[in-house]
Design a protein around this motif. Structure first.
Motif, PDB file in Angstrom:
ATOM      1  N   ALA A 155       0.828  -1.211   0.000  1.00  0.00           N
ATOM      2  CA  ALA A 155       0.000   0.000   0.000  1.00  0.00           C
ATOM      3  C   ALA A 155       0.860   1.258   0.000  1.00  0.00           C
ATOM      4  N   VAL A 156       1.947   1.250   0.777  1.00  0.00           N
ATOM      5  CA  VAL A 156       2.867   2.397   0.798  1.00  0.00           C
ATOM      6  C   VAL A 156       3.498   2.570  -0.584  1.00  0.00           C
ATOM      7  N   HIS A 157       3.895   1.458  -1.196  1.00  0.00           N
ATOM      8  CA  HIS A 157       4.498   1.491  -2.526  1.00  0.00           C
ATOM      9  C   HIS A 157       3.512   2.079  -3.544  1.00  0.00           C
ATOM     10  N   MET A 158       2.262   1.601  -3.504  1.00  0.00           N
ATOM     11  CA  MET A 158       1.238   2.103  -4.429  1.00  0.00           C
ATOM     12  C   MET A 158       0.992   3.594  -4.207  1.00  0.00           C
ATOM     13  N   ALA A 159       0.869   4.005  -2.948  1.00  0.00           N
ATOM     14  CA  ALA A 159       0.603   5.421  -2.651  1.00  0.00           C
ATOM     15  C   ALA A 159       1.742   6.309  -3.154  1.00  0.00           C
ATOM     16  N   ALA A 160       2.980   5.874  -2.956  1.00  0.00           N
ATOM     17  CA  ALA A 160       4.125   6.670  -3.409  1.00  0.00           C
ATOM     18  C   ALA A 160       4.159   6.760  -4.931  1.00  0.00           C
ATOM     19  N   LEU A 161       3.867   5.660  -5.610  1.00  0.00           N
ATOM     20  CA  LEU A 161       3.829   5.696  -7.076  1.00  0.00           C
ATOM     21  C   LEU A 161       2.747   6.647  -7.578  1.00  0.00           C
ATOM     22  N   LEU A 162       1.584   6.604  -6.954  1.00  0.00           N
ATOM     23  CA  LEU A 162       0.498   7.490  -7.371  1.00  0.00           C
ATOM     24  C   LEU A 162       0.814   8.943  -7.062  1.00  0.00           C
ATOM     25  N   TYR A 163       1.484   9.180  -5.946  1.00  0.00           N
ATOM     26  CA  TYR A 163       1.881  10.539  -5.590  1.00  0.00           C
ATOM     27  C   TYR A 163       2.817  11.112  -6.662  1.00  0.00           C
ATOM     28  N   MET A 164       3.692  10.256  -7.195  1.00  0.00           N
ATOM     29  CA  MET A 164       4.623  10.682  -8.234  1.00  0.00           C
ATOM     30  C   MET A 164       3.954  10.724  -9.619  1.00  0.00           C
ATOM     31  N   GLY A 165       2.708  10.244  -9.724  1.00  0.00           N
ATOM     32  CA  GLY A 165       2.028  10.222 -11.010  1.00  0.00           C
ATOM     33  C   GLY A 165       2.413   9.040 -11.876  1.00  0.00           C
ATOM     34  N   GLU A 166       3.026   8.044 -11.296  1.00  0.00           N
ATOM     35  CA  GLU A 166       3.490   6.856 -12.027  1.00  0.00           C
ATOM     36  C   GLU A 166       2.378   5.814 -12.090  1.00  0.00           C
ATOM     37  N   THR A 167       1.331   6.105 -12.849  1.00  0.00           N
ATOM     38  CA  THR A 167       0.178   5.220 -12.881  1.00  0.00           C
ATOM     39  C   THR A 167       0.468   3.893 -13.584  1.00  0.00           C
ATOM     40  N   VAL A 168       1.334   3.902 -14.579  1.00  0.00           N
ATOM     41  CA  VAL A 168       1.668   2.655 -15.272  1.00  0.00           C
ATOM     42  C   VAL A 168       2.439   1.737 -14.333  1.00  0.00           C
TER      43      VAL A 168
END
Length: 190
Positions: free
Chosen positions: A90-103
């Motif tokens: 969940a932390v990994h997903m949240a950080a990716l989304l925060y950076m805009g890395e949706t792919v």
């Protein structure tokens, strides 16, 4: 078991090499090129603030600290079988989304979706909405209200940063009628 030990050894070497790289960069910018640094923070303070890898804080209290370092730490922890961290996916997903890395978030979901982790499922709803260029506010609101800290904080940070994180609109599909119409107006038809 030997593969497990080699994976742990490889992760350890990765962390050490990353630290050496960071320390070398900081040494260069503070000692060899002092004019490049206008602030007066000490070398030790800068090395402590570079990444979460130098601290024992897990999960990180905020995505704003250094989201890229959080993603890197999560990727290393994911590859290390003995590194059991709570809320890692969940932390990994949240950080990716925060950076805009949706792919990258979609690839994380594909790798980890079989784990039955409700926190990850909720964060994937946010990522899926961003990928489809839909409003993710309700999914983020659910994460903010129902998840433990620091995931609540992450959701609030995404709600604030949401205008800049909205997934890019896919390019408009050009229909054949539009092409024909364009060519007819330009007298390009034979």
């Amino acid at each position: 078991q030997q593969q497990s030990q080699s994976a742990v050894h490889l992760a350890f070497l990765y962390r050490i090499s990353l630290h050496v790289l960071v320390l070398t960069f900081l040494h260069y910018t503070t000692v060899l090129c002092p004019h490049a640094h206008n602030n007066t923070t000490s070398f030790e303070q800068q090395t402590n603030n570079i990444s979460i890898m130098t601290t024992s804080i897990w999960p990180p209290p905020s995505l704003e600290i250094n989201a890229e370092a959080i993603v890197n730490e999560c990727e290393v922890a994911e590859m290390t079988p003995l590194d059991e961290r709570p809320m890692l996916a969940a932390v990994h997903m949240a950080a990716l989304l925060y950076m805009g890395e949706t792919v990258h978030a979609r690839h994380l979901w594909r790798r980890r979706s079989s784990e039955q982790d409700q926190l990850l499922v909720d964060w994937w709803q946010v990522g899926k909405a961003m990928l489809q260029s839909m409003d993710a506010t309700s999914a983020l609101q659910k994460c903010a209200e129902q998840h433990p800290e620091p995931l609540c904080t992450y959701a609030a940070q995404l709600l604030v940063a949401r205008p800049t994180l909205k997934a890019k609109q896919p390019p408009k599909q050009v229909l054949n009628e539009d092409v024909v119409s364009f060519l007819e107006t330009k007298k390009w038809n034979a």
